[in-house]
Design a protein around this motif. Structure first.
Motif, short mmCIF file in Angstrom:
data_model
loop_
_atom_site.label_atom_id
_atom_site.label_comp_id
_atom_site.label_asym_id
_atom_site.label_seq_id
_atom_site.Cartn_x
_atom_site.Cartn_y
_atom_site.Cartn_z
N UNK A 47 -15.83 27.04 -15.11
CA UNK A 47 -17.29 26.98 -15.22
C UNK A 47 -17.73 25.89 -16.21
N UNK A 48 -17.02 25.80 -17.34
CA UNK A 48 -17.33 24.79 -18.37
C UNK A 48 -16.04 24.06 -18.72
N UNK A 49 -16.03 22.75 -18.57
CA UNK A 49 -14.83 21.95 -18.87
C UNK A 49 -15.12 20.97 -20.00
N UNK A 50 -14.03 20.48 -20.60
CA UNK A 50 -14.19 19.58 -21.74
C UNK A 50 -13.24 18.40 -21.63
N UNK A 51 -13.74 17.22 -21.91
CA UNK A 51 -12.92 16.01 -22.02
C UNK A 51 -12.84 15.67 -23.50
N UNK A 52 -11.62 15.66 -24.05
CA UNK A 52 -11.44 15.46 -25.48
C UNK A 52 -11.35 13.97 -25.82
N UNK A 53 -11.40 13.69 -27.15
CA UNK A 53 -11.44 12.30 -27.62
C UNK A 53 -10.19 11.52 -27.27
N UNK A 54 -9.03 12.09 -27.54
CA UNK A 54 -7.78 11.34 -27.44
C UNK A 54 -6.94 11.88 -26.29
N UNK A 55 -6.95 11.16 -25.19
CA UNK A 55 -6.24 11.63 -23.99
C UNK A 55 -4.73 11.73 -24.22
N UNK A 56 -4.16 10.83 -25.03
CA UNK A 56 -2.71 10.82 -25.23
C UNK A 56 -2.24 12.10 -25.91
N UNK A 57 -3.01 12.60 -26.88
CA UNK A 57 -2.61 13.83 -27.55
C UNK A 57 -3.07 15.07 -26.79
N UNK A 58 -4.03 14.93 -25.88
CA UNK A 58 -4.52 16.08 -25.11
C UNK A 58 -3.67 16.35 -23.88
N UNK A 59 -3.09 15.30 -23.30
CA UNK A 59 -2.22 15.48 -22.13
C UNK A 59 -0.80 15.81 -22.60
N UNK A 60 -0.11 16.65 -21.83
CA UNK A 60 1.26 17.05 -22.17
C UNK A 60 2.24 15.94 -21.77
#
Length: 330
Positions: free
Chosen positions: A93-106
């Motif tokens: 329902x609610x999604x978020x895109x964080x600042x730093x993709x490299x640290x957010x992606x596994x």
């Protein structure tokens, strides 16, 4: 304004420290409507990211954080939901895109697997169907050769590609609200423009509400209809973008606007800067929180907290003298 999706009412977030609980967000209220782009601006440390992450209850409520107030999503208070039900809300329902993709992606899973994971959590679909949807998402966010990219790892992609993958993960379940927390941080100017164009395009295609958190006023001017200005955990001004950019009422907003480089600036002319820095949470002043940095502050400002009040049209401002009784632009 259209259909209201999110109502934030008197949101307060406190963090546990060695000195007791410190208030990072203090009585923040705003709405998000279907199909709109809402900008949230302010310096680093003003509470923009904490506000967005509090909406999704991302902080550890047992050891770290306490929330007060209400966050109503289509009339349902998210603070009343169990941890399990909140997991159903996040991503679907609610999604978020964080600042730093490299640290957010596994780093140990392919980007395709990370998009599929969101689909598996929220949709009862087969692996074949999830893969098909993941490839579609990669194509939707403008990644070339999505079938091949599906099998790649985050470190094999450029910064701009990783940010597109993050957006694909966030949009996989077609959420009604997207929170974009400084989505262009650490990207070069050309890629920043592409990512912002993509977010605007997704906003229009999927008719979702977007909360754009940024310190880049130019991006807000180009993409948003309404804007909220935050300072030290409070909203100090809000309204339509054209009103606030043409007639900023709060001294902090005026300072932010004055710091934007102008084409007519003379060579060697120094940019305007707001003196001082955002205080620490254990050093919050008694009256107006901006008073120690405000060139127009009076003793009244330093001792009495101003309230967020209507200032004509859809504009609101938190300042004792925004009604013209004190010349803030002198």
């Amino acid at each position: 304004m259209g259909e209201m999706l999110l109502e934030v009412r008197e949101l307060t977030t406190q963090f546990k420290t060695e000195r007791g609980y410190l208030k990072a967000i203090d009585g923040v209220s705003f709405d998000v409507y279907k199909g709109e782009m809402l900008g949230i601006v302010g310096e680093s440390g003003c509470g923009k990211s904490v506000t967005s992450q509090s909406i999704l209850r991302l902080y550890d409520e047992k050891q770290l954080a306490r929330y007060h107030g209400e966050v109503l999503f289509r009339g349902e208070n998210l603070f009343d939901l169990s941890v399990r039900k909140m997991q159903d809300i996040r991503g679907e329902k609610i999604s978020m895109v964080f600042q730093d993709a490299l640290s957010s992606l596994n780093p140990v899973f392919t980007v395709g697997n990370q998009i599929m994971e969101s689909l598996f959590i929220h949709r009862k679909i087969s692996k074949k169907e999830a893969k098909k949807k993941a490839v579609e998402m990669l194509r939707l966010v403008g990644i070339p050769d999505p079938e091949r990219r599906f099998y790649q790892y985050p470190f094999e992609l450029s910064g701009g590609m990783r940010q597109r993958v993050m957006i694909a993960v966030a949009l996989a379940c077609r959420p009604q609200i997207l929170i974009a927390d400084e989505p262009t941080t650490a990207l070069d100017v050309t890629i920043q423009a592409q990512i912002m164009d993509l977010i605007v395009e997704m906003n229009q295609k999927l008719d979702m509400g977007v909360m754009l958190i940024t310190h880049d006023l130019a991006v807000v001017a180009e993409t948003c209809k309404r804007v909220i200005v935050m300072y030290l955990g409070q909203i100090v001004e809000e309204g339509l973008v054209e009103d606030i950019f043409d007639h900023p009422l709060h001294p902090y907003t005026q300072g932010l606007m004055s710091s934007i480089p102008k084409l007519e600036s003379k060579k060697g002319e120094r940019l305007h800067q707001i003196k001082g820095t955002v205080p620490l949470l254990n050093q919050i002043p008694e009256g107006c929180r901006f008073a120690p940095r405000c060139p127009h502050a009076t003793e009244h400002c330093r001792t009495v907290m101003p309230q967020l009040a209507a200032a004509g049209n859809m504009q609101k401002v938190r300042c004792h003298y925004a009604d013209g009784t004190h010349n803030l632009l002198s």
